[in-house]
Design a protein around this motif. Sequence first.
Motif, mmCIF file in Angstrom:
data_model
loop_
_atom_site.group_PDB
_atom_site.id
_atom_site.type_symbol
_atom_site.label_atom_id
_atom_site.label_comp_id
_atom_site.label_asym_id
_atom_site.label_seq_id
_atom_site.Cartn_x
_atom_site.Cartn_y
_atom_site.Cartn_z
ATOM 1 N N GLU A 94 0.693 -1.144 0.168
ATOM 2 C CA GLU A 94 0.039 -0.390 -0.080
ATOM 3 C C GLU A 94 0.790 1.372 0.249
ATOM 4 O O GLU A 94 0.526 2.485 -0.889
ATOM 5 C CB GLU A 94 -0.993 0.218 1.179
ATOM 6 C CG GLU A 94 -1.940 1.056 1.470
ATOM 7 C CD GLU A 94 -3.123 1.161 0.080
ATOM 8 O OE1 GLU A 94 -2.879 0.016 -0.468
ATOM 9 O OE2 GLU A 94 -3.664 2.229 -0.036
ATOM 10 N N THR A 95 2.202 1.293 0.930
ATOM 11 C CA THR A 95 3.349 2.596 0.594
ATOM 12 C C THR A 95 3.159 2.940 -0.686
ATOM 13 O O THR A 95 3.243 3.581 -1.213
ATOM 14 C CB THR A 95 4.068 2.200 1.558
ATOM 15 O OG1 THR A 95 3.024 1.225 2.938
ATOM 16 C CG2 THR A 95 5.527 3.631 2.029
ATOM 17 N N LYS A 96 3.539 2.025 -1.681
ATOM 18 C CA LYS A 96 3.878 1.370 -2.213
ATOM 19 C C LYS A 96 3.353 2.270 -3.983
ATOM 20 O O LYS A 96 3.396 2.740 -4.421
ATOM 21 C CB LYS A 96 4.854 0.521 -2.855
ATOM 22 C CG LYS A 96 5.529 -0.374 -2.257
ATOM 23 C CD LYS A 96 7.211 -0.852 -2.718
ATOM 24 C CE LYS A 96 7.699 -0.229 -4.124
ATOM 25 N NZ LYS A 96 9.065 -0.496 -4.862
ATOM 26 N N ARG A 97 1.703 1.547 -3.317
ATOM 27 C CA ARG A 97 0.585 2.384 -4.934
ATOM 28 C C ARG A 97 0.626 3.477 -4.107
ATOM 29 O O ARG A 97 -0.169 4.153 -5.040
ATOM 30 C CB ARG A 97 -0.211 1.681 -3.923
ATOM 31 C CG ARG A 97 -1.544 1.179 -4.735
ATOM 32 C CD ARG A 97 -2.698 0.702 -4.244
ATOM 33 N NE ARG A 97 -3.741 1.485 -3.628
ATOM 34 C CZ ARG A 97 -3.933 2.014 -3.299
ATOM 35 N NH1 ARG A 97 -4.429 3.079 -4.990
ATOM 36 N NH2 ARG A 97 -4.391 3.046 -2.423
ATOM 37 N N ARG A 98 0.705 4.141 -3.085
ATOM 38 C CA ARG A 98 0.417 5.054 -3.092
ATOM 39 C C ARG A 98 1.864 6.243 -3.206
ATOM 40 O O ARG A 98 2.096 7.826 -2.667
ATOM 41 C CB ARG A 98 0.335 6.106 -1.020
ATOM 42 C CG ARG A 98 -1.256 5.085 -0.830
ATOM 43 C CD ARG A 98 -1.871 5.599 0.741
ATOM 44 N NE ARG A 98 -2.707 4.730 1.098
ATOM 45 C CZ ARG A 98 -3.173 5.720 1.905
ATOM 46 N NH1 ARG A 98 -2.861 6.737 2.773
ATOM 47 N NH2 ARG A 98 -4.193 4.347 2.420
ATOM 48 N N GLY A 99 2.732 5.735 -3.354
ATOM 49 C CA GLY A 99 4.148 5.986 -4.107
ATOM 50 C C GLY A 99 5.538 6.502 -3.441
ATOM 51 O O GLY A 99 6.165 6.894 -3.405
ATOM 52 N N GLY A 100 5.077 5.521 -1.959
ATOM 53 C CA GLY A 100 6.514 5.797 -1.185
ATOM 54 C C GLY A 100 7.796 4.694 -1.779
ATOM 55 O O GLY A 100 7.028 3.931 -2.651
ATOM 56 N N GLN A 101 8.595 4.752 -1.095
ATOM 57 C CA GLN A 101 9.620 4.032 -1.902
ATOM 58 C C GLN A 101 10.181 3.307 -0.252
ATOM 59 O O GLN A 101 10.120 3.700 0.356
ATOM 60 C CB GLN A 101 10.713 4.735 -2.159
ATOM 61 C CG GLN A 101 10.480 5.106 -3.471
ATOM 62 C CD GLN A 101 11.498 6.140 -4.301
ATOM 63 O OE1 GLN A 101 12.779 6.001 -3.172
ATOM 64 N NE2 GLN A 101 11.623 6.496 -4.912
ATOM 65 N N VAL A 102 10.736 1.964 -1.004
ATOM 66 C CA VAL A 102 10.980 0.842 -0.048
ATOM 67 C C VAL A 102 12.527 0.968 0.351
ATOM 68 O O VAL A 102 13.512 0.132 -1.054
ATOM 69 C CB VAL A 102 10.810 -0.361 0.021
ATOM 70 C CG1 VAL A 102 11.125 -1.168 1.045
ATOM 71 C CG2 VAL A 102 9.165 -0.263 0.736
ATOM 72 N N ALA B 7 7.076 -5.939 -6.699
ATOM 73 C CA ALA B 7 8.021 -5.637 -6.755
ATOM 74 C C ALA B 7 8.018 -4.492 -4.540
ATOM 75 O O ALA B 7 7.840 -3.662 -5.100
ATOM 76 C CB ALA B 7 9.502 -4.982 -7.101
ATOM 77 N N ILE B 8 8.660 -5.069 -3.472
ATOM 78 C CA ILE B 8 8.791 -4.079 -2.554
ATOM 79 C C ILE B 8 10.091 -3.470 -2.920
ATOM 80 O O ILE B 8 9.429 -1.943 -2.109
ATOM 81 C CB ILE B 8 9.049 -5.110 -0.996
ATOM 82 C CG1 ILE B 8 7.626 -6.258 -1.446
ATOM 83 C CG2 ILE B 8 8.858 -4.427 -0.454
ATOM 84 C CD1 ILE B 8 6.352 -5.356 -1.152
ATOM 85 N N ALA B 9 11.208 -3.906 -2.840
ATOM 86 C CA ALA B 9 12.435 -2.870 -2.342
ATOM 87 C C ALA B 9 13.282 -2.261 -3.373
ATOM 88 O O ALA B 9 13.047 -3.130 -4.394
ATOM 89 C CB ALA B 9 13.601 -4.058 -1.586
ATOM 90 N N ASP B 10 12.629 -0.858 -3.380
ATOM 91 C CA ASP B 10 13.465 0.363 -4.846
ATOM 92 C C ASP B 10 15.073 -0.204 -4.064
ATOM 93 O O ASP B 10 15.078 -0.249 -5.405
ATOM 94 C CB ASP B 10 13.236 1.577 -4.428
ATOM 95 C CG ASP B 10 11.831 1.882 -4.430
ATOM 96 O OD1 ASP B 10 11.246 2.018 -5.475
ATOM 97 O OD2 ASP B 10 10.694 1.067 -3.579
#
Length: 778
Positions: free
Chosen positions: A243-251, A280-283
């Motif tokens: 969800e973090t990623k869907r909203r544009g966040g990075q990991v 993909a989880i980790a950027d």
Amino acid sequence: MGTIEEPTEDDLSVSSPKTWATGAPAVAHALRYALGQTSPRRTALTLLNINQPKGFDCPGCAWPEPAPGKRHANEYCENGAKHISDEATSRRVTADFFRTHPVSELAGRSDYWLNQQGRLTEPMVKRPGSDHYEPIGWDEALGLLADGLRALDHPDEALFYTSGRLANEPAFLLQLFARAFGTNNLPDCSNMCHESSGSALGETLGIGKGSVSLDDLYDADLVFVVGQNPGTNHPRMLSALEETKRRGGQVVAVNPLPEAGLLRFKHPQKARGIVGRGTAIADQFLQIRPGGDLALFQALNRLLLEAEDAAPGTVLDREFIAAHTTGFDDFAAHARTIGWAAVTEATGLTREEIEQVHRRVLGAGRVIVCWAMGLTQHKHGVPTIREVVNFLLLRGNIGRPGAGVCPVRGHSNVQGDRTMGIWERMPQAFLDALEKEFSFTPPTAPGLDSVDAIRAMRDGHARVFLGVAGNFVRATPDSEVTERAMRNCRLTAHISTKLNRSHTVCGETALILPTLGRSDRDVQAGGEQFMSVEDSMSEVHATRGRLAPAAPRLLSEVAIIGRLARRTLGDKPDIPWEDFTSDYDAVRDRIARVVPGFEDYNVRVRQPGGFRLPNPVNRREFRTPSGKAVFTRNDFTALRAPDGHLILQTLRSHDQWNTVPYAMDDRYRGITGGRRVVLVNGADLTRLGLAERDLVDLVSVWEDGRERRAPGFRVVSYPTPVGSAAAYYPETNVLVPLDSVADISNTPTSKSVVVRLEPARDRTADGQVTARGSQPKS
Ligand SMILES: Nc1nc2c(c(=O)[nH]1)N[C@H]1C(S)=C(S)[C@@H](COP(=O)(O)OP(=O)(O)OC[C@H]3O[C@@H](n4cnc5c(=O)[nH]c(N)nc54)[C@H](O)[C@@H]3O)O[C@H]1N2
Ligand SMILES: Nc1nc2c(c(=O)[nH]1)N[C@H]1C(S)=C(S)[C@@H](COP(=O)(O)OP(=O)(O)OC[C@H]3O[C@@H](n4cnc5c(=O)[nH]c(N)nc54)[C@H](O)[C@@H]3O)O[C@H]1N2
Ligand code: SF4
Ligand SMILES: [Mo]
């Protein structure tokens, strides 16, 4: 279901590690385990109630559930389903079982075999000189334990261990009992787990808990996942990160191992998760050397200071630093001395990699750092976490939405147990509140933590041990020393749901006190009861068992502790133990008056989803002596093994719950059919003259010169950094020296054990080793 065979290690098969976690196979896998334990009907009933507002809290990890309106019908993961099926099993351990199996035989059994026997059904006693447990009535059992406690020369000769499985109500009663009895000896699993987080956060932010909520995580621009394997240990955290990623966040993931869940995730409850490539989880993935995290964050902090020098007023949150923190100048002066050569050596990362992370940080308004055992279980675990706090303070990433600290807790209620007073060093304000409420003076001298409890048993200073949930002798370090210490006790007793090694390595007299689990219905004189738990994000909510109890003679933990307290203490102090047992509302009323944040507990816990405990940090209120958040100066530290040695981390497989393996597999790491494996980098294998599948003993090296040996491990070539190795806990606990602990927190250094690999000494005639391995032959 049939009889349980001891697993052998002959079927080992190794394929390459997976690059993604969760999805259709995971669901099928969980169901297979569930149906191996119980009927389809009971499986369905169990799974329908897990993590639902009117059902029970998953007894697995402490990851929070989304708010009630936002929950799936299946708000659990593969591992949660396994943990609950393991409890809801239809297998039973009866008095007959103990007649057939003497204690000396059981002590030679594997953890897997013991757990697979099923649920404990009636109280059992092993009397002095006997090699068998035999049935005993509840009254006699609790009387025996009460007499044992009262016969001690001093209350500090008793130990009350708990693991974070315990819900709030029994936890509150247990600490009340221990303190009314006269001791703060309340060691717990947290001593071996997130104690380093509590120490570092308490000192720097004034409260030893995480500050973020699920919404913060969704809203963050950048989330660090450091020293944590969420795909296995906190699987639903991956849905949150998705969800973090869907909203544009990075990991950014920081780990010595390329863990499957950190790389890619397929959501099991969404059609697009079951087919396709998933998210993909980790950027960015930083494959760090063990123990290199302090150096990494020091380097990032230096880069931030230099970026501020180059463009003053644009990088650091000067206003926040001036208004809310102390110690900046001293910290900054030290941070500027950190050299690149030392950093790249300690981390195994290149300068470019770290600068790339730095650029992500500069581009992120809101940053969260999540971590678990990869940080806490090192000698310099506390300084490492303090450095993480420095990193967040620099840009004001504390106490505002989308930012903060996130120590991801292990056991489902480990955080709640601490809130309830399970800690050997509760602050004076808590003790004063207990005194006011219950009219007795609690002891003020600090009690023993887990490591000191072992020393006390070893040296004859502690003589009675009561364990509530958990498996003390397997969870603790230096297994041989710990087992001798436990056997040195006059009386050991365990309140447990399932058989484990702590029942078999016992004192002169030993008791097994079987209890209801999370999923069992709990009916007392006052009607059907529920309990409550606090997750990793300080949400407190109800948990209510829905299944028929595993056996008619089980008592609830509250009932056992209440009855034991009455038998031990009589009416001094005057505490209404019977009222507490008949209606748990009476316990919650007292908690509401003693523990801040629990006002109107009985009302608020009945709201769907419960309530969230306030964290003063989120109002930028820091309960440190200065009233401000504290920058710290942390000495640079790097781990290095002597020539010919490796730094071994002891970790969890995908198929275990702490000391309890469910199977011999670790699917995501590509290992099946064996747990006695050691993962080593191919270059180290060549250097050490070893080949894939060689049979070795792991020998740990420590300053006391004593040899600690874990025999019979197969070598597996694996992408772990050069100079490091990994093997499973608890088989390797024998290697962790009791005195090898983290500074300040006293947590065993389970993630950095110096070992060498020697050709295996003891093989059976056909060259095989059994799963029993290091356990004493009976
Ligand atoms: N299925 C399942 N779930 C569990 C548990 C379980 O046993 N089984 N246990 C529960 C409990 S009590 C806890 S505390 C949590 C534990 O959750 P984790 O902390 O994820 O558990 P570990 O398996 O100990 O894994 C530690 C991770 O840290 C990495 N690591 C090791 N050393 C370092 C280091 O020096 N630096 C960095 N950056 N990383 C490092 C390892 O490679 C590994 O990925 O899980 C909880 N959830
Ligand atoms: N080498 C090494 N050692 C470690 C670690 C590591 O990473 N490496 N991790 C450490 C960590 S993080 C932790 S948290 C500890 C875990 O240590 P513990 O919490 O002590 O161990 P568990 O394996 O969770 O305990 C399992 C037992 O709990 C009992 N149980 C389960 N559910 C219930 C219940 O509802 N009620 C009661 N009364 N009993 C119940 C069952 O009898 C079961 O056998 O281990 C620590 N030890
Ligand atoms: S993420 Fe943790 S709490 Fe949630 S279902 Fe899985 S094991 Fe249980
Ligand atoms: Mo833990």
